[in-house]
Design a protein around this motif. Structure first.
Motif, PDB file in Angstrom:
ATOM      1  N   ALA A   1     -20.585  -7.212 -11.475  1.00 33.53           N
ATOM      2  CA  ALA A   1     -19.228  -7.234 -12.031  1.00 33.53           C
ATOM      3  C   ALA A   1     -18.224  -6.683 -11.034  1.00 33.53           C
ATOM      4  CB  ALA A   1     -19.184  -6.450 -13.342  1.00 33.53           C
ATOM      5  N   LEU A   2     -18.577  -5.580 -10.370  1.00 33.41           N
ATOM      6  CA  LEU A   2     -17.673  -4.976  -9.390  1.00 33.41           C
ATOM      7  C   LEU A   2     -17.438  -5.915  -8.214  1.00 33.41           C
ATOM      8  CD1 LEU A   2     -16.336  -2.079  -9.198  1.00 33.41           C
ATOM      9  CD2 LEU A   2     -18.003  -1.649  -7.380  1.00 33.41           C
ATOM     10  N   ARG A   3     -18.493  -6.569  -7.758  1.00 28.78           N
ATOM     11  CA  ARG A   3     -18.362  -7.487  -6.625  1.00 28.78           C
ATOM     12  C   ARG A   3     -17.528  -8.715  -6.992  1.00 28.78           C
ATOM     13  NH1 ARG A   3     -21.496  -6.983  -2.214  1.00 28.78           N
ATOM     14  NH2 ARG A   3     -21.735  -9.238  -1.976  1.00 28.78           N
ATOM     15  N   MET A   4     -17.553  -9.093  -8.253  1.00 27.25           N
ATOM     16  CA  MET A   4     -16.698 -10.200  -8.692  1.00 27.25           C
ATOM     17  C   MET A   4     -15.235  -9.789  -8.673  1.00 27.25           C
ATOM     18  SD  MET A   4     -18.771 -12.110 -11.736  1.00 27.25           S
ATOM     19  CE  MET A   4     -20.297 -12.975 -11.351  1.00 27.25           C
ATOM     20  N   LEU A   5     -14.956  -8.552  -9.023  1.00 31.67           N
ATOM     21  CA  LEU A   5     -13.581  -8.072  -8.952  1.00 31.67           C
ATOM     22  C   LEU A   5     -13.119  -7.967  -7.499  1.00 31.67           C
ATOM     23  CD1 LEU A   5     -11.025  -6.968 -10.202  1.00 31.67           C
ATOM     24  CD2 LEU A   5     -12.149  -4.739 -10.441  1.00 31.67           C
ATOM     25  N   ALA A   6     -14.039  -7.594  -6.617  1.00 26.32           N
ATOM     26  CA  ALA A   6     -13.707  -7.482  -5.193  1.00 26.32           C
ATOM     27  C   ALA A   6     -13.554  -8.846  -4.530  1.00 26.32           C
ATOM     28  CB  ALA A   6     -14.780  -6.677  -4.469  1.00 26.32           C
ATOM     29  N   GLY A   7     -14.160  -9.876  -5.122  1.00 21.71           N
ATOM     30  CA  GLY A   7     -14.106 -11.204  -4.526  1.00 21.71           C
ATOM     31  C   GLY A   7     -15.311 -11.549  -3.687  1.00 21.71           C
ATOM     32  N   PHE A   8     -16.359 -10.696  -3.720  1.00 23.82           N
ATOM     33  CA  PHE A   8     -17.570 -10.962  -2.947  1.00 23.82           C
ATOM     34  C   PHE A   8     -18.567 -11.849  -3.690  1.00 23.82           C
ATOM     35  CE2 PHE A   8     -16.658  -6.476  -1.251  1.00 23.82           C
ATOM     36  CZ  PHE A   8     -15.769  -6.974  -0.305  1.00 23.82           C
ATOM     37  N   GLU A   9     -18.394 -11.963  -5.004  1.00 27.39           N
ATOM     38  CA  GLU A   9     -19.212 -12.851  -5.832  1.00 27.39           C
ATOM     39  C   GLU A   9     -18.280 -13.645  -6.732  1.00 27.39           C
ATOM     40  OE1 GLU A   9     -22.475 -13.258  -5.936  1.00 27.39           O
ATOM     41  OE2 GLU A   9     -23.268 -11.515  -4.846  1.00 27.39           O
ATOM     42  N   HIS A  10     -18.740 -14.821  -7.155  1.00 26.39           N
ATOM     43  CA  HIS A  10     -17.951 -15.641  -8.078  1.00 26.39           C
ATOM     44  C   HIS A  10     -18.796 -15.959  -9.311  1.00 26.39           C
ATOM     45  CE1 HIS A  10     -14.791 -16.097  -5.150  1.00 26.39           C
ATOM     46  NE2 HIS A  10     -15.657 -16.524  -4.253  1.00 26.39           N
ATOM     47  N   PRO A  11     -18.202 -15.925 -10.488  1.00 29.48           N
ATOM     48  CA  PRO A  11     -18.965 -16.185 -11.713  1.00 29.48           C
ATOM     49  C   PRO A  11     -19.289 -17.666 -11.872  1.00 29.48           C
ATOM     50  CG  PRO A  11     -16.647 -15.916 -12.238  1.00 29.48           C
ATOM     51  CD  PRO A  11     -16.777 -15.631 -10.774  1.00 29.48           C
ATOM     52  N   ASP A  12     -20.356 -17.947 -12.609  1.00 33.18           N
ATOM     53  CA  ASP A  12     -20.650 -19.331 -12.985  1.00 33.18           C
ATOM     54  C   ASP A  12     -19.653 -19.797 -14.035  1.00 33.18           C
ATOM     55  OD1 ASP A  12     -22.930 -19.407 -11.296  1.00 33.18           O
ATOM     56  OD2 ASP A  12     -24.091 -18.365 -12.833  1.00 33.18           O
ATOM     57  N   SER A  13     -19.198 -18.861 -14.851  1.00 32.31           N
ATOM     58  CA  SER A  13     -18.151 -19.147 -15.830  1.00 32.31           C
ATOM     59  C   SER A  13     -17.457 -17.840 -16.172  1.00 32.31           C
ATOM     60  CB  SER A  13     -18.732 -19.786 -17.095  1.00 32.31           C
ATOM     61  OG  SER A  13     -19.689 -18.927 -17.706  1.00 32.31           O
ATOM     62  N   GLY A  14     -16.265 -17.955 -16.745  1.00 29.18           N
ATOM     63  CA  GLY A  14     -15.486 -16.774 -17.077  1.00 29.18           C
ATOM     64  C   GLY A  14     -14.380 -16.523 -16.071  1.00 29.18           C
ATOM     65  N   GLU A  15     -13.584 -15.465 -16.327  1.00 30.32           N
ATOM     66  CA  GLU A  15     -12.415 -15.190 -15.508  1.00 30.32           C
ATOM     67  C   GLU A  15     -12.302 -13.706 -15.170  1.00 30.32           C
ATOM     68  OE1 GLU A  15      -9.190 -18.422 -17.215  1.00 30.32           O
ATOM     69  OE2 GLU A  15      -9.517 -16.556 -18.329  1.00 30.32           O
ATOM     70  N   VAL A  16     -11.710 -13.443 -14.017  1.00 30.71           N
ATOM     71  CA  VAL A  16     -11.331 -12.096 -13.608  1.00 30.71           C
ATOM     72  C   VAL A  16      -9.813 -12.088 -13.479  1.00 30.71           C
ATOM     73  CG1 VAL A  16     -11.499 -10.306 -11.849  1.00 30.71           C
ATOM     74  CG2 VAL A  16     -13.482 -11.766 -12.341  1.00 30.71           C
ATOM     75  N   LEU A  17      -9.149 -11.189 -14.207  1.00 30.15           N
ATOM     76  CA  LEU A  17      -7.695 -11.122 -14.180  1.00 30.15           C
ATOM     77  C   LEU A  17      -7.230  -9.737 -13.755  1.00 30.15           C
ATOM     78  CD1 LEU A  17      -8.557 -13.055 -16.820  1.00 30.15           C
ATOM     79  CD2 LEU A  17      -6.084 -13.272 -16.938  1.00 30.15           C
ATOM     80  N   VAL A  18      -6.181  -9.707 -12.938  1.00 27.57           N
ATOM     81  CA  VAL A  18      -5.524  -8.467 -12.542  1.00 27.57           C
ATOM     82  C   VAL A  18      -4.056  -8.596 -12.925  1.00 27.57           C
ATOM     83  CG1 VAL A  18      -4.921  -6.918 -10.652  1.00 27.57           C
ATOM     84  CG2 VAL A  18      -7.141  -8.080 -10.650  1.00 27.57           C
ATOM     85  N   ASP A  19      -3.619  -7.731 -13.831  1.00 27.97           N
ATOM     86  CA  ASP A  19      -2.260  -7.814 -14.375  1.00 27.97           C
ATOM     87  C   ASP A  19      -1.945  -9.214 -14.902  1.00 27.97           C
ATOM     88  OD1 ASP A  19      -1.538  -5.175 -14.097  1.00 27.97           O
ATOM     89  OD2 ASP A  19      -0.688  -5.436 -12.101  1.00 27.97           O
ATOM     90  N   GLY A  20      -2.929  -9.810 -15.573  1.00 29.42           N
ATOM     91  CA  GLY A  20      -2.739 -11.116 -16.190  1.00 29.42           C
ATOM     92  C   GLY A  20      -2.880 -12.287 -15.251  1.00 29.42           C
ATOM     93  N   GLU A  21      -3.033 -12.033 -13.958  1.00 31.48           N
ATOM     94  CA  GLU A  21      -3.173 -13.114 -12.977  1.00 31.48           C
ATOM     95  C   GLU A  21      -4.653 -13.428 -12.758  1.00 31.48           C
ATOM     96  OE1 GLU A  21      -2.439 -13.930  -8.188  1.00 31.48           O
ATOM     97  OE2 GLU A  21      -1.692 -12.096  -9.130  1.00 31.48           O
ATOM     98  N   ASP A  22      -5.000 -14.700 -12.868  1.00 33.49           N
ATOM     99  CA  ASP A  22      -6.382 -15.128 -12.654  1.00 33.49           C
ATOM    100  C   ASP A  22      -6.701 -15.087 -11.161  1.00 33.49           C
ATOM    101  OD1 ASP A  22      -8.863 -16.300 -12.554  1.00 33.49           O
ATOM    102  OD2 ASP A  22      -8.338 -18.063 -13.738  1.00 33.49           O
ATOM    103  N   VAL A  23      -7.587 -14.163 -10.773  1.00 31.47           N
ATOM    104  CA  VAL A  23      -7.954 -14.032  -9.361  1.00 31.47           C
ATOM    105  C   VAL A  23      -9.406 -14.451  -9.125  1.00 31.47           C
ATOM    106  CG1 VAL A  23      -6.284 -12.176  -8.989  1.00 31.47           C
ATOM    107  CG2 VAL A  23      -8.639 -11.598  -9.637  1.00 31.47           C
ATOM    108  N   THR A  24      -9.971 -15.155 -10.090  1.00 33.76           N
ATOM    109  CA  THR A  24     -11.394 -15.486 -10.035  1.00 33.76           C
ATOM    110  C   THR A  24     -11.787 -16.172  -8.732  1.00 33.76           C
ATOM    111  OG1 THR A  24     -11.280 -15.820 -12.437  1.00 33.76           O
ATOM    112  CG2 THR A  24     -13.291 -16.541 -11.327  1.00 33.76           C
ATOM    113  N   ARG A  25     -10.938 -17.065  -8.235  1.00 35.09           N
ATOM    114  CA  ARG A  25     -11.264 -17.820  -7.011  1.00 35.09           C
ATOM    115  C   ARG A  25     -10.420 -17.383  -5.813  1.00 35.09           C
ATOM    116  NH1 ARG A  25     -16.194 -19.522  -8.246  1.00 35.09           N
ATOM    117  NH2 ARG A  25     -16.219 -20.179 -10.435  1.00 35.09           N
ATOM    118  N   VAL A  26      -9.682 -16.298  -5.975  1.00 35.43           N
ATOM    119  CA  VAL A  26      -8.873 -15.801  -4.859  1.00 35.43           C
ATOM    120  C   VAL A  26      -9.797 -15.138  -3.841  1.00 35.43           C
ATOM    121  CG1 VAL A  26      -7.078 -14.156  -4.193  1.00 35.43           C
ATOM    122  CG2 VAL A  26      -6.839 -15.491  -6.303  1.00 35.43           C
TER     123      VAL A  26
END
Length: 356
Positions: free
Chosen positions: A57-82
């Motif tokens: 989960a932490l690595r997904m927030l950092a951008g080192f891993e990407h989920p198969d499904s779902g979203e990571v948001l920072v202040d409402g902005e979708d950063v899942t693929r950033v």
């Protein structure tokens, strides 16, 4: 620490959201629909056994891993693929990951150099951050000239240099000895509170999580079991897993009928839902048990362990079950090994679980 340093280092606290995160590695499910929110400016600990998904989960927030499904948001902005370098997240690793050929000052300034911050500004900011973490006089030292705790402070300063919206800590204290670990966790907490930066902290150490975090998210098999303030997590665990993972817990055989548990010769209301089977284990914290010398009892003191103001006494009940009770040391002194005792519970609701 000066107000100027805080003004230059502090950032706007961000809200972080994990929505339905799922990640599989072959047949292994690392995250199984994780939903979790970190509030602005709080330190949220991700706690759980190895393989529970907290680091994923932490690595997904950092951008080192990407989920198969779902979203990571920072202040409402979708950063899942950033990409990771555009996440505005500072990360501190367990292994420090300092550049051995660079001084402490240059290690802290490295990210600023990559962003082409002018030399004078980046050196000034790096020096201020070293001062912030208590290493103002170590800027010219190389990593091999620093202790483990000092290296981790440099890594923390480097993570803060880019003024991230979110600070990520991946078991940063596990490689340190106990005394240094205690000191550094206090320093990290102090800095986090003064800077007001949203921080996610991964650990398998429950003491670290409970002592440092505003809230603790307990994970198991890729799912969230409970997220609550430390006192609530300890005092009112939502599940049997949380109850036994956080702190010490004894299981005492009992029986449930009509929402009431029969245990140790007492009838007590059940806290929450009871299992379908009437045969249960009652989950009890050591400080909740009362132990009294009683010559006619079949329960016996097995051993005791001095903890300072309290002593942990292990008692074997008549059916062979062993339970642990924390008693004032002056009371425990009269209960040597072999002493016959009675064990009882306070008159309040108890948590029950399927019998093992």
């Amino acid at each position: 620490m000066t107000a100027t340093t805080l003004e230059k280092t502090a950032t706007t606290a961000a809200t972080v959201e994990f929505r339905g995160l799922r990640r599989e590695f072959g047949k292994a499910v690392a995250l199984d629909g994780l939903d979790l929110t970190a509030r602005p400016g709080e330190l949220l600990a991700l706690l759980g056994p190895s393989g529970c998904g907290k680091t994923t989960a932490l690595r997904m927030l950092a951008g080192f891993e990407h989920p198969d499904s779902g979203e990571v948001l920072v202040d409402g902005e979708d950063v899942t693929r950033v990409p990771a370098h555009r996440r505005d997240a500072g990360m501190v690793f367990q292994s420090y990951s300092l550049f051995p050929h660079l001084s402490a000052l240059d290690n802290v300034a490295f990210g600023l150099r990559m962003r082409k911050v002018p030399t004078t500004e980046r050196q000034s900011r790096a020096a201020e951050l070293l001062e912030l973490v208590g290493l103002g006089d170590k800027g010219g030292n190389f990593p091999h000239q620093l202790s483990g705790g000092q290296q981790q402070r440099v890594a923390l300063a480097r993570a803060l240099a880019l003024r991230p919206r979110v600070l990520l800590l991946d078991e940063p204290l596990s490689a340190l000895d106990a005394k240094v670990r205690l000191t550094l966790r206090e320093e990290i907490r102090r800095l986090q509170q003064e800077l007001g930066i949203t921080t996610l902290f991964v650990t398998h150490d429950q003491e670290e999580a409970l002592s440092m975090a505003d809230r603790v998210a307990v994970m198991r098999a890729g799912r969230l079991e409970q997220c609550a303030a430390p006192a609530e997590l300890y005092g009112r665990p939502a599940t049997a897993f949380v109850a036994e993972f956080v702190g010490t817990m004894s299981r005492i055989p009992g029986r449930v009928t009509d929402g009431t548990a029969e245990v140790l010769g007492q009838r007590l209301p059940v806290d929450g839902e009871a299992p379908a089977s009437p045969e249960v284990d009652v989950l009890v914290r050591p400080e909740a048990l009362r132990v009294t010398a009683e010559d006619t009892s079949d329960a016996r003191v097995v051993s005791s362990a001095f903890l300072g103001a309290a002593t942990r006494v292990t008692v074997r009940l008549a059916d062979g079950t062993e339970v642990k009770a924390d008693l004032p040391t002056h009371e425990a002194a009269a209960l040597g090994a072999g002493t016959a005792v009675t064990v009882s519970l306070p008159e309040r609701p108890v948590l029950v679980a399927d019998r093992l």
